[in-house]
Design a protein around this motif. Structure first.
Motif, PDB file in Angstrom:
ATOM      1  N   SER A  79       0.115  -2.753  -3.961  1.00  0.00           N
ATOM      2  CA  SER A  79      -0.546  -4.023  -4.220  1.00  0.00           C
ATOM      3  C   SER A  79      -0.589  -4.267  -5.715  1.00  0.00           C
ATOM      4  CB  SER A  79      -1.953  -4.016  -3.646  1.00  0.00           C
ATOM      5  OG  SER A  79      -2.818  -3.327  -4.498  1.00  0.00           O
ATOM      6  N   SER A 230       2.979  -1.827   3.451  1.00  0.00           N
ATOM      7  CA  SER A 230       3.047  -3.286   3.334  1.00  0.00           C
ATOM      8  C   SER A 230       2.232  -3.949   4.442  1.00  0.00           C
ATOM      9  CB  SER A 230       4.497  -3.748   3.427  1.00  0.00           C
ATOM     10  OG  SER A 230       4.961  -3.582   4.745  1.00  0.00           O
ATOM     11  N   ARG A 231       1.864  -5.180   4.186  1.00  0.00           N
ATOM     12  CA  ARG A 231       1.108  -5.917   5.186  1.00  0.00           C
ATOM     13  C   ARG A 231       1.968  -6.103   6.439  1.00  0.00           C
ATOM     14  NH1 ARG A 231      -0.168 -11.525   6.026  1.00  0.00           N
ATOM     15  NH2 ARG A 231       1.363 -12.008   4.437  1.00  0.00           N
ATOM     16  N   ARG A 232       3.228  -6.347   6.153  1.00  0.00           N
ATOM     17  CA  ARG A 232       4.174  -6.516   7.250  1.00  0.00           C
ATOM     18  C   ARG A 232       4.165  -5.326   8.212  1.00  0.00           C
ATOM     19  NH1 ARG A 232       8.736  -9.171   8.504  1.00  0.00           N
ATOM     20  NH2 ARG A 232       8.523 -10.648   6.804  1.00  0.00           N
ATOM     21  N   ARG A 257      -3.679  -3.278   2.588  1.00  0.00           N
ATOM     22  CA  ARG A 257      -2.642  -4.205   3.002  1.00  0.00           C
ATOM     23  C   ARG A 257      -2.245  -3.989   4.452  1.00  0.00           C
ATOM     24  NH1 ARG A 257       0.016  -6.288  -1.698  1.00  0.00           N
ATOM     25  NH2 ARG A 257       2.091  -6.264  -0.793  1.00  0.00           N
ATOM     26  N   ILE A 260      -5.117  -5.055   6.696  1.00  0.00           N
ATOM     27  CA  ILE A 260      -5.205  -6.505   6.836  1.00  0.00           C
ATOM     28  C   ILE A 260      -4.091  -7.029   7.731  1.00  0.00           C
ATOM     29  CG2 ILE A 260      -4.969  -8.668   5.554  1.00  0.00           C
ATOM     30  CD1 ILE A 260      -6.469  -7.206   3.236  1.00  0.00           C
ATOM     31  N   GLY A 261      -2.912  -6.465   7.550  1.00  0.00           N
ATOM     32  CA  GLY A 261      -1.799  -6.847   8.421  1.00  0.00           C
ATOM     33  C   GLY A 261      -2.135  -6.556   9.875  1.00  0.00           C
ATOM     34  N   GLN A 264      -4.632  -9.114  11.183  1.00  0.00           N
ATOM     35  CA  GLN A 264      -3.974 -10.385  11.441  1.00  0.00           C
ATOM     36  C   GLN A 264      -3.045 -10.293  12.640  1.00  0.00           C
ATOM     37  OE1 GLN A 264      -2.205 -11.264   7.558  1.00  0.00           O
ATOM     38  NE2 GLN A 264      -3.746 -12.877   7.399  1.00  0.00           N
ATOM     39  N   THR A 291     -11.185 -10.934   3.912  1.00  0.00           N
ATOM     40  CA  THR A 291     -10.789 -11.052   5.314  1.00  0.00           C
ATOM     41  C   THR A 291     -11.989 -11.308   6.213  1.00  0.00           C
ATOM     42  OG1 THR A 291     -11.045  -8.698   5.642  1.00  0.00           O
ATOM     43  CG2 THR A 291      -8.893  -9.470   4.943  1.00  0.00           C
TER      44      THR A 291
ATOM     45  N   ASP B 286      -1.074 -13.937  -2.673  1.00  0.00           N
ATOM     46  CA  ASP B 286      -0.940 -13.259  -1.382  1.00  0.00           C
ATOM     47  C   ASP B 286      -2.240 -13.291  -0.588  1.00  0.00           C
ATOM     48  OD1 ASP B 286      -2.129 -11.586  -3.139  1.00  0.00           O
ATOM     49  OD2 ASP B 286      -0.623 -10.002  -3.017  1.00  0.00           O
ATOM     50  N   LEU B 290      -4.496 -14.360   3.855  1.00  0.00           N
ATOM     51  CA  LEU B 290      -5.396 -13.343   4.398  1.00  0.00           C
ATOM     52  C   LEU B 290      -6.684 -13.947   4.919  1.00  0.00           C
ATOM     53  CD1 LEU B 290      -5.094 -10.588   1.652  1.00  0.00           C
ATOM     54  CD2 LEU B 290      -3.691 -10.954   3.678  1.00  0.00           C
TER      55      LEU B 290
END
Lengths: 349, 349
Positions: A79, A230-232, A257, A260-261, A264, A291, B286, B290
DNA sequence: TGAGAGAATGTACGCGTGTACATTATACAA
DNA sequence: TTGTATAATGTACACGCGTACATTCTCTCA
C-alpha cells in the motif's frame, strides 16, 4: 546566469587564503573572531555556497542515505500507506543527521547489486524495503554484509543470516488478532496470508498457530488461504470463502488491502451483513477506518520502523569486511490490535 | 574491506593509460576492439566501478533530480496516494534518463531556498510538489525562474508568473463532477473546497461555477464550504451540512479524503441512507472504491503528471538568466469523471 | 617506398574541496 | 628583552574522474 562564486574569490575579497575560508565555513581549528566575520561577510556578498559535489568528493562521502524500493509497478502490491509512513520516518531522521535521501528503485530483471551503490559512492548507507526471500536478493544482501557496508532491512527477516534488521513483531501481532477473534467466541477462523516469500507472512502464520495452540484448539490447515497482498487477491479469496461460510466464522487477513477486498468481494457475492464473517486486517492503514463496517486491524509502527532503521544505519561504521566484530542490528517493535466493528460478534457483547 | 580498485590499477593491468580506461568505460572516441576487451576484462577482474562522486564532480553535474516535498508532518494532509503516484511517475522517467531521485523535504520554518540546491550542485533539476501561494514560496520560485534553473511545479499554478507547470485541468474536472450531479437532477449542490492558497482549489471553484452557469442556474454562495483536504475536515463539514440537508441535495468535494470524511460524518450523525446527499469526490484515490457507497470521483492522472514533469524538466537547459528566451512548460492534462454509487439518485435511473 | 590522413592512444591538467604540514603572529614567563 | 608555547594562517597537494591536446600507429594511395 551570473558565474557562480568560487572559494577563491571569497578568499580574495576577505583578504585571506582559501584554506581559511574553508576553515571558517566548516568551523574547524582556532580562528580569530575578526577573520570569521570578514570571511562570512565576503561569502554573503558574493552569494557563495560550497559545492556539495566537490565537498562530497573531497570527503569521499556522498552524504546520501539510499532507500531501496521495490520495482515500481510492483510497488502497488504494497500500500502507498506502508511506504509513505516508513519513508517519512526515514526522511525525518536522515534530515536530522544531515543526510539526503536517495531513492533507488529495484530493477525488474537486472540482477541487483547493492554493493555497487557503495562502490560508486552513491550512498553512505542504505535501507532496503520490500525485500523478499529470493536467490538474487539474498546474494546481494550477503555481499552487503560481507563487505561490511552500513545497511538495514525493514520488515523482512532472513533466518540464520544475521542481517541488520528492523521489524515489527508479526508473530505477536497476528497472535493478537487471532486471540481477539477467539475471545469473541469464534473458533473456525480462516487465515488469508500473503506470499511465503515474505518473512512477515511466515511470522504471521506462526502467530496464528500460536493463538490456537494457546487456546488449546487444533488449527485447521484447510482454513489457510494465500493472496498476494493486493485487494484483488482479497476479492478472489472471497469467492472461495463465500462457498464455505458454514464452516468459517471469521477471517484474519495479512494486510488491510486483502481484508478490504474480502469484505467487498463477499458483499458483491450477496452475502448479507448477518452472515458476514468477522474480519481482522493488518497494518491499520488509513483505509481501515474507511470501510463499512470499519476494519479491526493490527497497527504496525511503520513510521518508527523507518526512524529507527535510519538512526541505526547511520551510526553504523563502514567497517572492513569482518575485521571488527560488528554488532548486528536486530530491532523488533511491538504491534497493537485496534478493534473496530468488523471483528465484533453481531448483536453480541 | 579490500581496498577499492582504482582506475590506475585497471590501466596498469590492461597495459593502457588511464585515459583509455576512461574512454572505454564511457564509450567515447575511436577505440580498437582489442583494447576495449582488455580494459573491460581488467576492470571486471579488479571489480572496478567508477566513482559517481568523482564523475559528478568532474562533469559538474550531480545526476540527481530533486523532488521537493511538503514538510513531513504536513504531508498527511495530502493523501499518500497522491504522492506515491506522482513519485512513481517521476521515478520511472528519471531512471530512464539515468537520473537518481533526491528527496528534499521542505522545512517548516526555515526560509526555503531552492536555488541553493543548484548552487550546491545537489541537483541538476527539480520538481516541486505541494507548493502553495505563499510569500516565501513565491520568492523562492521566482528566483528559480530568474536564475534559469530547470524546475517544474506539479499541480499548482501561480497566475501571471509564467512558471514551468504541469497540472491537471481542475476547472474542467470539477465542472464534470458538478455537471454530472446536475444531470442527475440535483440543483442544490454544495461545494466542499480546499484552502484557497492552492490554485487547484480556486480552479475547482471556477469549474463549479461554470457548470452552474452552463446550466443556466445561479450558483448559491451560501453552499460553499471550505476544509483543509483532511478527512477530519470532511467530518467537521458534516456537522454543518447535516443541519441543512433540506436545502442540500448533493455535495462535490475537492478531494476524496474530505468526501469520505463527509460520508462518515453524516452517517455518524445518524443520517439514514435515503437522506444522504449525493457525493462526488476528487482524485479517485484507491480509497474511493472502498467506501460504502463507493465514491464517484474525478480521476487525476497523477502518474502521468509525474512522468511528464520529469521528462520536460530533464530536457530543459540550464540556461543563463534570461539570455535565451526559454519556452515555458505549461502542460494541462484532462481529468475524467468516474461514476460510482455515491452520486446516483437513489432509486432513480 | 614515402607521405599524408585519420585512427588510436598517451600526457597533462582542471574540477572545488579538505587537510597535513609549514609558517608566521601573539601571549606570556623568565 | 628574549625565548617558547600556542594560536592563527598560509602553502601545497590529493581526491578520481573527463577531456583538450600532443603523440604515435596504421593504412591507403601515389
Amino acid at each position: 546566469m551570473i558565474a557562480i562564486a568560487s572559494r577563491k574569490e571569497v578568499a580574495e575579497l576577505a583578504g585571506v587564503s582559501e584554506a581559511t575560508v574553508s576553515r571558517v565555513l566548516n568551523n574547524v581549528g582556532p580562528l580569530k573572531e575578526k577573520t570569521k566575520e570578514k570571511v562570512l561577510a565576503a561569502a554573503r556578498e558574493l552569494g557563495y555556497t560550497p559545492s556539495s559535489l566537490a565537498r562530497s568528493f573531497a570527503r569521499r562521502r556522498s552524504g546520501n542515505l539510499g532507500v531501496i524500493m521495490p520495482y515500481l509497478p510492483k510497488a502497488r502490491l504494497f500500500s502507498a500507506y506502508y511506504f509513505s509512513e516508513i519513508l517519512s520516518g526515514i526522511g525525518s531522521r536522515a534530515r536530522e543527521e544531515g543526510y539526503d535521501l536517495l531513492m533507488i528503485f529495484r530493477d525488474a530483471d537486472e540482477p541487483l547489486d547493492y554493493c555497487g551503490l557503495f562502490r560508486m559512492r552513491k550512498v553512505d548507507a542504505c535501507i532496503v524495503l520490500g525485500a523478499k526471500e529470493e536467490a538474487g536478493e539474498l546474494a546481494a544482501l550477503r555481499q552487503l554484509k560481507q563487505e561490511g557496508h552500513p545497511y538495514c532491512l525493514i520488515n523482512q527477516h532472513f533466518a540464520g543470516e544475521g542481517f541488520h534488521e528492523v521489524d515489527a513483531d508479526h508473530v505477536e501481532g497476528c497472535q493478537l488478532a487471532v486471540k481477539h477473534l477467539l475471545q469473541q467466541g469464534f473458533t473456525r477462523i480462516a487465515f488469508l496470508n500473503g506470499p511465503q516469500a515474505y518473512s512477515n507472512s511466515r511470522d504471521r502464520l506462526e502467530g496464528y498457530m500460536r493463538a490456537f495452540q494457546e487456546a488449546g484448539i487444533p488449527a485447521d490447515p484447510s482454513l489457510l488461504f494465500e493472496g498476494n497482498f493486493s485487494r484483488r487477491s482479497g476479492m478472489a479469496a472471497a469467492q472461495v470463502i463465500a462457498a464455505q461460510l458454514e464452516r468459517i466464522e471469521a477471517v484474519a487477513a495479512a494486510n488491510d488491502r486483502m481484508a478490504i477486498g474480502l469484505q467487498q468481494g463477499l458483499r458483491e457475492l450477496g452475502i448479507p451483513a448477518e452472515r458476514m464473517p468477522a474480519i481482522v486486517g493488518y497494518d491499520d492503514s488509513d483505509a481501515a477506518e474507511l470501510t463499512t463496517p470499519a476494519l479491526s486491524s493490527v497497527r504496525v509502527p511503520f513510521y518508527q520502523l523507518g526512524e529507527i532503521a535510519a538512526a541505526k544505519v547511520l551510526e553504523l561504521p563502514e567497517s572492513g569486511s569482518g575485521d571488527t566484530v560488528q554488532e548486528i542490528i536486530q530491532v523488533k517493535l511491538p504491534a497493537k490490535l485496534i478493534v473496530r466493528a468488523s471483528s465484533l460478534r453481531l448483536g453480541g457483547m
